[in-house]
Design a protein around this motif. Structure first.
Motif, PDB file in Angstrom:
ATOM      1  N   ARG A 168       0.840  -1.212   0.000  1.00  0.00           N
ATOM      2  CA  ARG A 168       0.000   0.000   0.000  1.00  0.00           C
ATOM      3  C   ARG A 168       0.875   1.262   0.000  1.00  0.00           C
ATOM      4  O   ARG A 168       0.562   2.244  -0.687  1.00  0.00           O
ATOM      5  CB  ARG A 168      -0.933   0.004   1.225  1.00  0.00           C
ATOM      6  N   LYS A 169       1.945   1.227   0.756  1.00  0.00           N
ATOM      7  CA  LYS A 169       2.850   2.370   0.803  1.00  0.00           C
ATOM      8  C   LYS A 169       3.496   2.605  -0.562  1.00  0.00           C
ATOM      9  O   LYS A 169       3.604   3.753  -1.033  1.00  0.00           O
ATOM     10  CB  LYS A 169       3.919   2.121   1.857  1.00  0.00           C
ATOM     11  N   THR A 170       3.905   1.504  -1.203  1.00  0.00           N
ATOM     12  CA  THR A 170       4.537   1.610  -2.526  1.00  0.00           C
ATOM     13  C   THR A 170       3.538   2.119  -3.552  1.00  0.00           C
ATOM     14  O   THR A 170       3.860   2.982  -4.387  1.00  0.00           O
ATOM     15  CB  THR A 170       5.103   0.240  -2.952  1.00  0.00           C
ATOM     16  N   GLU A 171       2.315   1.608  -3.503  1.00  0.00           N
ATOM     17  CA  GLU A 171       1.282   2.066  -4.441  1.00  0.00           C
ATOM     18  C   GLU A 171       0.993   3.552  -4.239  1.00  0.00           C
ATOM     19  O   GLU A 171       0.812   4.306  -5.217  1.00  0.00           O
ATOM     20  CB  GLU A 171       0.002   1.246  -4.246  1.00  0.00           C
ATOM     21  N   ALA A 172       0.975   3.996  -2.985  1.00  0.00           N
ATOM     22  CA  ALA A 172       0.723   5.414  -2.712  1.00  0.00           C
ATOM     23  C   ALA A 172       1.858   6.275  -3.246  1.00  0.00           C
ATOM     24  O   ALA A 172       1.633   7.359  -3.819  1.00  0.00           O
ATOM     25  CB  ALA A 172       0.554   5.631  -1.213  1.00  0.00           C
ATOM     26  N   SER A 173       3.098   5.801  -3.083  1.00  0.00           N
ATOM     27  CA  SER A 173       4.253   6.557  -3.589  1.00  0.00           C
ATOM     28  C   SER A 173       4.214   6.651  -5.105  1.00  0.00           C
ATOM     29  O   SER A 173       4.480   7.714  -5.683  1.00  0.00           O
ATOM     30  CB  SER A 173       5.558   5.882  -3.137  1.00  0.00           C
ATOM     31  N   VAL A 174       3.885   5.538  -5.759  1.00  0.00           N
ATOM     32  CA  VAL A 174       3.816   5.537  -7.225  1.00  0.00           C
ATOM     33  C   VAL A 174       2.698   6.463  -7.703  1.00  0.00           C
ATOM     34  O   VAL A 174       2.861   7.190  -8.701  1.00  0.00           O
ATOM     35  CB  VAL A 174       3.612   4.103  -7.752  1.00  0.00           C
ATOM     36  N   ALA A 175       1.570   6.472  -6.991  1.00  0.00           N
ATOM     37  CA  ALA A 175       0.457   7.350  -7.372  1.00  0.00           C
ATOM     38  C   ALA A 175       0.862   8.817  -7.297  1.00  0.00           C
ATOM     39  O   ALA A 175       0.403   9.646  -8.094  1.00  0.00           O
ATOM     40  CB  ALA A 175      -0.741   7.081  -6.475  1.00  0.00           C
ATOM     41  N   THR A 176       1.741   9.147  -6.353  1.00  0.00           N
ATOM     42  CA  THR A 176       2.227  10.523  -6.222  1.00  0.00           C
ATOM     43  C   THR A 176       3.255  10.843  -7.303  1.00  0.00           C
ATOM     44  O   THR A 176       3.227  11.918  -7.918  1.00  0.00           O
ATOM     45  CB  THR A 176       2.869  10.727  -4.832  1.00  0.00           C
ATOM     46  N   ILE A 177       4.168   9.894  -7.547  1.00  0.00           N
ATOM     47  CA  ILE A 177       5.262  10.094  -8.512  1.00  0.00           C
ATOM     48  C   ILE A 177       4.735  10.105  -9.941  1.00  0.00           C
ATOM     49  O   ILE A 177       5.119  10.934 -10.759  1.00  0.00           O
ATOM     50  CB  ILE A 177       6.319   8.973  -8.358  1.00  0.00           C
ATOM     51  N   SER A 178       3.871   9.124 -10.236  1.00  0.00           N
ATOM     52  CA  SER A 178       3.398   8.957 -11.610  1.00  0.00           C
ATOM     53  C   SER A 178       1.906   8.640 -11.602  1.00  0.00           C
ATOM     54  O   SER A 178       1.501   7.486 -11.681  1.00  0.00           O
ATOM     55  CB  SER A 178       4.184   7.825 -12.285  1.00  0.00           C
ATOM     56  N   PRO A 179       1.058   9.668 -11.456  1.00  0.00           N
ATOM     57  CA  PRO A 179      -0.386   9.458 -11.375  1.00  0.00           C
ATOM     58  C   PRO A 179      -0.904   8.630 -12.556  1.00  0.00           C
ATOM     59  O   PRO A 179      -0.527   8.868 -13.701  1.00  0.00           O
ATOM     60  CB  PRO A 179      -0.957  10.875 -11.415  1.00  0.00           C
ATOM     61  N   GLY A 180      -1.719   7.632 -12.246  1.00  0.00           N
ATOM     62  CA  GLY A 180      -2.295   6.789 -13.295  1.00  0.00           C
ATOM     63  C   GLY A 180      -1.458   5.580 -13.657  1.00  0.00           C
ATOM     64  O   GLY A 180      -1.926   4.701 -14.395  1.00  0.00           O
ATOM     65  N   ALA A 181      -0.208   5.522 -13.181  1.00  0.00           N
ATOM     66  CA  ALA A 181       0.652   4.382 -13.514  1.00  0.00           C
ATOM     67  C   ALA A 181       0.156   3.122 -12.810  1.00  0.00           C
ATOM     68  O   ALA A 181      -0.266   3.168 -11.659  1.00  0.00           O
ATOM     69  CB  ALA A 181       2.091   4.674 -13.105  1.00  0.00           C
TER      70      ALA A 181
END
Length: 759
Positions: A119-132
């Motif tokens: 969940r933490k990784t998914e949240a970070s990716v959502a911030t870094i690259s929205p929609g990825a």
């Protein structure tokens, strides 16, 4: 990390995890002591390849250290073990600086922790690259030694251990002896310079053979495959390394020049094309739910794999996302290692004794200090035979590595040689049966196992046979367990037990058991104070309340009555005929239909039955040649036990001439029910896939049998297809294959019933 004894200071440190936070001075002392312990254990593990504590114990200490540092960051120093990667560089090898740092992996020890990381990784990716959308590369965590290979223009120029992550040990000459590692890469447009990361290991079967050769040469055996691999790579003489069965799988890439790949999985495919050994087990998964299934499947079959694993590695597959997530000072933020609950612990081997099985086989087993492993307390573990004891190199008094995988009988893996103090002693196999005093000998010349030839009168063999006949594969008498078998055959009182042969089992009367007593621990106010004799089948009774048959005893007699109507194949299994397990018994019952017909058949006729063969045929002929064996069958028949199967003439013989293999879990058929359905329709229910197999019925976790079917072009069907096959004798092309679900691996099915391990 891996394998060894729990020291007093370890126990104290582990206990401190659950205690209240001590005063600051005590906390500082605890922290310093913990840090020193972790350094010492890590050095023994990485640099000396001689672990002093088990993986689980080390992990507990390390996590306590992390816990203290999180609560009190002022205590953290630059030389804290939590700030380092791996081990130190040995002075015995030249130091090598990696072109790009080699990181450790963050470990998580529960699915809750894994869920939090995802969940933490998914949240970070959502911030870094929205929609990825994250794709998860999921692979086995090999229990081996991390190695870095440096290739220049496709040529291997250097190999090094991970070391502290920045500097490793030059082991090039030793790595060049590993056949699976190419000196030159295949293909064109190879990078000018590239680091390949991977894991060197020893396959499980090769490790067993290696330890046998070590013991035969008078050398101490290795505690586990990981340390055997590490020790082999750190040999000063490459010729010694060359004689060790080392393998490698590559799983990553460090520095690279001129290489443009978008994903980790894409890199794996490229490495494979270049001729580098990549793991066949990795998968790229779209969802976290698929990751959880991968973890569950491989956890269930982890001991069926070609090499040891201690967990599952989950990585973000996309390199752009990996770079964006970055690393901490020790671990990448884009990867995590889920570690399975520990199945290996260390304990003291107090003694080695022998058990006499139902067919007389004498099996050594270890008596150990009680230890919790895989959720249960274990005090005994099998050692199979005297040759296995010798091959494992264990001595009475050793600290040993104990493994218990799921419901499998606990096994002693080997000794922790580094903890020997000279008081250990060799095991000597007895020459006479410990139960009846008869001289032990092999059943025939050349046999490894030795046996007690006093089959009829040996109390241990009778007890084991009675326990066996009540098993699920035989009469399935739930109320007749191990302790009940002891009470019936060798109670403390009376002197003459209720059963002196299994022939009398169905003639027992409930009143025959009134005086049967066994010895049990005597408890006074909850504390054990010696032993006492207590009734087993009846209640204790008082002046006001007379002793009566217990509820379990009444249930036993109800189940004995039900057992009389069991099918013929179960009766055959219950007779404890050597080599006759459920598979052979089904084949015999299907071919002959009655016990009288089987008794009257010649050895040649028996051997011609599909699934029987000459070995089982000879065992049957020898068994029925004994008068007391025939007396058992006659007594059971006289008591009303069913000795012939009634053929259902209305059942269509739709599978006549067809061979069907069932593998995996079917929602609406147990394994026995599926086999019964095949056999009653005239088919052969086989346990292995070959070119002669007509259909493979594959359910969940189908495993290697499904893989083999696909490689041989054998038709694979699911449960719906199986129902069609049973009804019609064939399945239309393209139908009935929706539910065939492969898994990583599956244990092969037992073709015979194991005997006589300590209960």
């Amino acid at each position: 990390m891996s394998t060894a004894k729990t020291s007093p200071e370890t126990e104290a440190a582990v206990e401190s995890v659950s205690t209240d936070t001590p005063p600051a001075g005590d906390l500082r002392e605890e922290y310093q002591a913990l840090a020193e312990q972790v350094r010492r254990y890590r050095f023994a593990y990485y640099n000396e390849d001689a672990p002093l504590v088990s993986d689980a114990e080390f992990d507990t200490l390390y996590r306590r250290l992390e816990e203290i540092e999180a609560l009190h960051p002022e205590l953290v120093t630059n030389d804290s073990p939590t700030q380092e990667v791996g081990g130190e560089v040995s002075a015995a090898f030249s130091p090598v600086e990696h072109l790009q740092r080699m990181y450790s992996l963050e470990d998580v020890f529960s699915l809750d922790e894994l869920d939090a990381w995802v969940r933490k990784t998914e949240a970070s990716v959502a911030t870094i690259s929205p929609g990825a959308r994250i794709k998860w590369l999921t692979e086995l965590k090999i229990d081996g030694l991390a190695v870095n290979l440096l290739y220049r223009n496709g040529e291997l120029v250097r190999a090094a251990t991970r070391g502290d992550g920045t500097t490793g040990e030059d082991i090039t000459h030793n790595v060049l002896t590993i056949a699976s590692i190419p000196r030159s890469l295949k293909g064109e447009n190879l990078p000018a310079e590239m680091e390949i990361r991977g894991e060197v290991f020893i396959p499980s079967k090769d490790f067993e053979r290696l330890n046998v050769t070590m013991v035969e040469a008078g050398k101490a055996p290795f505690a586990n495959p990981r340390n055997a691999a590490a020790g082999s790579l750190r040999q000063k003489d490459p010729e010694v390394t060359a004689r060790r069965p080392l393998s490698m799988y590559v799983h990553g890439i460090g520095a690279r020049e001129g290489l443009d790949v978008a994903s980790q999985s894409g890199t794996y495919e490229l490495l494979k094309q270049w001729g580098l050994p990549t793991s066949p087990y990795y998968k790229v998964l779209d969802t976290y739910e698929e990751v959880l299934k991968y973890i569950a499947d491989n956890g269930e079959h982890r001991h069926d794999l070609s090499h040891e694993i201690d967990g599952i590695v989950v990585k973000v597959d996309d390199f752009a996302l990996q770079r964006a997530l970055g690393n901490t000072s020790r671990v990448p933020r884009w990867s995590v290692a889920y570690k399975y609950p520990p199945e290996e612990v260390n304990t003291k081997l107090l003694d080695i004794r022998v058990n006499v099985g139902r067919t007389g086989r004498v099996t050594p087993y270890g008596i150990m200090e009680p230890v919790l492993v895989s959720g249960s307390t274990v005090e005994m573990a099998t050692l199979h035979n005297q040759d296995v004891v010798k091959a494992k190199g264990v001595k009475i008094g050793d600290t040993v590595v104990l493994r218990k995988a799921g419901d499998v009988i606990p096994e002693i893996v080997g000794p922790v040689v580094a903890l020997r103090d000279g008081s250990e002693r060799d095991f000597v196999m007895p020459t006479h049966c410990p139960s009846c005093g008869t001289e032990l000998k092999p059943a025939k010349e050349g046999d490894v196992d030795i046996r007690c030839p006093n089959a009829k009168s040996c109390p241990s063999q009778l007890r084991e046979r009675v326990f066996h006949l009540a098993g699920r594969g035989a009469f399935d008498i739930e109320a007749l367990g191990w302790e009940a078998a002891i009470a019936l055959t060798s109670p403390a009182e009376p002197e003459n037990p209720p059963l002196t042969s299994e022939a009398g089992l169905f003639d027992l009367k409930i009143e025959d058991l009134a005086d049967v007593r066994i010895e049990r621990p005597k408890r006074v106010k909850g504390v054990v104070d010696g032993t006492e004799l207590v009734p087993y089948f009846y209640t204790k009774g008082t002046a006001k309340k007379p002793s009566v048959a217990s509820a379990n005893t009444r249930k036993l007699f109800d189940e004995l009555e039900k057992a009389k109507s069991q099918p013929l194949w179960r009766v055959l299994v219950a007779l404890s005929i050597r080599h006759v397990g459920p598979t052979a018994a089904r084949a015999l019952a299907g071919a002959f239909g009655s016990m009288d017909a089987i008794r009257a058949a010649t050895e040649e006729q028996l051997a011609h039955v599909d699934g029987v063969g000459p070995t089982i045929a000879a065992a049957l002929t020898e068994w029925f040649a004994e008068d007391w064996h025939r007396e058992i069958v006659d007594a059971w028949a006289a008591a009303g036990v069913r000795m012939a199967d009634e053929r259902d003439e209305s059942m269509p013989r739709t599978l006549e001439g067809l061979t069907v293999v069932v593998t995996g879990t079917l929602p609406n058929f147990s394994r026995d029910e599926a086999k019964e359905a095949i056999l009653t329709r005239g088919g052969k229910a086989s346990g292995s896939v070959s070119k002669k197999t007509d259909y493979v019925v594959a359910g969940e976790n189908a495993g290697t049998k499904l893989d083999k079917a696909e490689s041989l072009g054998v038709r694979v069907i699911d449960e719906d297809g199986f129902r069609t096959l049973l009804a019609e004798g064939s399945v239309p092309d393209g139908a009935g294959a929706e539910g065939a679900v492969p898994a990583a691996e599956s244990a092969s099915e037992e073709e015979s019933v194991p005997e006589g391990e300590p209960a």
